[in-house]
Scaffold this motif. Sequence first.
Motif, PDB file in Angstrom:
ATOM      1  N   PHE A  22       0.834  -1.213   0.000  1.00 19.44           N
ATOM      2  CA  PHE A  22       0.000   0.000   0.000  1.00 19.44           C
ATOM      3  C   PHE A  22       0.861   1.253   0.000  1.00 19.44           C
ATOM      4  O   PHE A  22       0.537   2.236  -0.682  1.00 19.44           O
ATOM      5  N   ILE A  23       1.996   1.218   0.740  1.00 19.75           N
ATOM      6  CA  ILE A  23       2.892   2.389   0.726  1.00 19.75           C
ATOM      7  C   ILE A  23       3.402   2.642  -0.683  1.00 19.75           C
ATOM      8  O   ILE A  23       3.452   3.781  -1.159  1.00 19.75           O
ATOM      9  N   ILE A  24       3.751   1.549  -1.393  1.00 17.29           N
ATOM     10  CA  ILE A  24       4.287   1.725  -2.745  1.00 17.29           C
ATOM     11  C   ILE A  24       3.206   2.216  -3.701  1.00 17.29           C
ATOM     12  O   ILE A  24       3.473   3.032  -4.587  1.00 17.29           O
ATOM     13  N   LEU A  25       1.951   1.744  -3.489  1.00 21.10           N
ATOM     14  CA  LEU A  25       0.856   2.283  -4.311  1.00 21.10           C
ATOM     15  C   LEU A  25       0.699   3.786  -4.108  1.00 21.10           C
ATOM     16  O   LEU A  25       0.541   4.549  -5.069  1.00 21.10           O
ATOM     17  N   PHE A  26       0.808   4.219  -2.849  1.00 23.59           N
ATOM     18  CA  PHE A  26       0.716   5.643  -2.547  1.00 23.59           C
ATOM     19  C   PHE A  26       1.877   6.387  -3.213  1.00 23.59           C
ATOM     20  O   PHE A  26       1.688   7.485  -3.763  1.00 23.59           O
ATOM     21  N   ALA A  27       3.094   5.768  -3.197  1.00 24.20           N
ATOM     22  CA  ALA A  27       4.252   6.401  -3.828  1.00 24.20           C
ATOM     23  C   ALA A  27       4.041   6.538  -5.327  1.00 24.20           C
ATOM     24  O   ALA A  27       4.426   7.553  -5.927  1.00 24.20           O
ATOM     25  N   MET A  28       3.392   5.515  -5.950  1.00 29.27           N
ATOM     26  CA  MET A  28       3.111   5.616  -7.383  1.00 29.27           C
ATOM     27  C   MET A  28       2.181   6.776  -7.663  1.00 29.27           C
ATOM     28  O   MET A  28       2.356   7.517  -8.636  1.00 29.27           O
ATOM     29  N   PHE A  29       1.181   6.948  -6.772  1.00 27.04           N
ATOM     30  CA  PHE A  29       0.254   8.077  -6.926  1.00 27.04           C
ATOM     31  C   PHE A  29       1.012   9.400  -6.842  1.00 27.04           C
ATOM     32  O   PHE A  29       0.824  10.298  -7.677  1.00 27.04           O
ATOM     33  N   LEU A  30       1.926   9.520  -5.832  1.00 24.73           N
ATOM     34  CA  LEU A  30       2.704  10.758  -5.688  1.00 24.73           C
ATOM     35  C   LEU A  30       3.557  11.022  -6.927  1.00 24.73           C
ATOM     36  O   LEU A  30       3.670  12.163  -7.392  1.00 24.73           O
ATOM     37  N   ALA A  31       4.150   9.950  -7.497  1.00 21.91           N
ATOM     38  CA  ALA A  31       4.990  10.124  -8.680  1.00 21.91           C
ATOM     39  C   ALA A  31       4.161  10.620  -9.860  1.00 21.91           C
ATOM     40  O   ALA A  31       4.586  11.497 -10.609  1.00 21.91           O
ATOM     41  N   LEU A  32       2.934  10.080  -9.995  1.00 23.13           N
ATOM     42  CA  LEU A  32       2.069  10.539 -11.092  1.00 23.13           C
ATOM     43  C   LEU A  32       1.690  12.001 -10.916  1.00 23.13           C
ATOM     44  O   LEU A  32       1.685  12.772 -11.883  1.00 23.13           O
ATOM     45  N   VAL A  33       1.384  12.399  -9.655  1.00 20.14           N
ATOM     46  CA  VAL A  33       1.031  13.802  -9.417  1.00 20.14           C
ATOM     47  C   VAL A  33       2.205  14.704  -9.763  1.00 20.14           C
ATOM     48  O   VAL A  33       2.047  15.747 -10.416  1.00 20.14           O
ATOM     49  N   SER A  34       3.444  14.280  -9.395  1.00 20.44           N
ATOM     50  CA  SER A  34       4.583  15.138  -9.717  1.00 20.44           C
ATOM     51  C   SER A  34       4.849  15.155 -11.210  1.00 20.44           C
ATOM     52  O   SER A  34       5.404  16.128 -11.729  1.00 20.44           O
ATOM     53  N   ALA A  35       4.442  14.095 -11.941  1.00 21.13           N
ATOM     54  CA  ALA A  35       4.570  14.143 -13.399  1.00 21.13           C
ATOM     55  C   ALA A  35       3.591  15.145 -13.985  1.00 21.13           C
ATOM     56  O   ALA A  35       3.872  15.802 -14.978  1.00 21.13           O
ATOM     57  N   ILE A  36       2.408  15.293 -13.348  1.00 14.87           N
ATOM     58  CA  ILE A  36       1.416  16.228 -13.890  1.00 14.87           C
ATOM     59  C   ILE A  36       1.801  17.668 -13.585  1.00 14.87           C
ATOM     60  O   ILE A  36       1.690  18.548 -14.440  1.00 14.87           O
TER      61      ILE A  36
END
Lengths: 103, 167, 95
Positions: C7-21
């Motif tokens: 779940f932590i890594i899923l949250f990290a993936m979300f953060l990475a996508l937001v920083s890509a946007i």
Amino acid sequence: MDILTLISSAFIMIGSLSIIVGLIGVYRMPDFYTRLHAASIIDTLGTILILFGLIIYHGLTLISLKLLLILIFILITTPTAAHALAKSALHGNLKPTIGDDRS
Amino acid sequence: MSKYDIFFHKISLIISLAVLWVMLSGHYTSLQLFLGFLSVLIVAIISSRMNLIIFDQPILQLYFIKFIPYWFWLVVQVLKSNIDVCKRILNPKLPINPQLIMVKASQVSNLAKVIYANSITLTPGTISIDLDGSNIEVHSLSNKGANGLKAGDMDRKITSAEANPYV
Amino acid sequence: MFEIPTFIILFAMFLALVSAIIGSTIYDKILAVNIFGTITVLFIALFGFLNKRPDFLDIALVYALINFISTIAILKFFEYGDISKGSTKKEEADI
């Protein structure tokens, strides 16, 4: 719970937390080149700890050899990608901020 | 360069591809071993037709063995500088001092220079931006990383590993 | 034991996508996508162990390959304006 499982879950936990630390760095750093340094935490500490924890958990089989192959592959390719990014950013006239000493 | 050298390069490519296939497959019936050997041969033929085998370089698979003590030292350095950069990120004041420095690479062959530049990039806190002749332009996050590179420990280790005559 | 890190890594993936946007320059966006790919490789490996199907590792390996090649291809496109065009001899020497 036996001791190897405990050690490997500690490795995986610290690894996933270090990924979060690297992403916090990506959000906090002031310019692109310093963001690259924060990203290399994810590429080294996160991958080493998580994949090594999985190797300890699974023991020595063909699967753990495959995990080791993924680890070596990531450790070879990510610095190459980071170098290519930095170089093409420098050629694209993105100037790094120098000497912003806050220590 | 002799004819024997080219033959040796191709044989080492076939052997390493076969080891990779055995590692990734996990099924060892005779039909599958035959098909795997066939695919290894096809890949070897295609990559030698595409001039992907660089004959004037030492064989990479054997070159790797020279550096085994260095890899272990490098992992320890990477973990140390990871802890340093993590502390800087989590510090509320963000104590960074980004700078560009030039580092001299004293290695002889191009491959060892590439290993040096990639090791610099792999260590968090320093990134090699440009490699020109024997000068590497490095972007460093803090004074500590820059001073560590200027001390030249990593450079000396790679040069001595490259000059190792036994492998 | 694998649930919380997943779940932590899923949250990290979300953060990475937001920083890509929200990335300001094109290089920031490429960097964020590269980070997203690396985290995804780790996520696939962990997810395979979570479901007790380590065969997922093959997918993780292929994803690592595709992540590297796509980063290099996008960078080449933005530097030369064309993927198929070969670089000059000098450029080849210092990559």
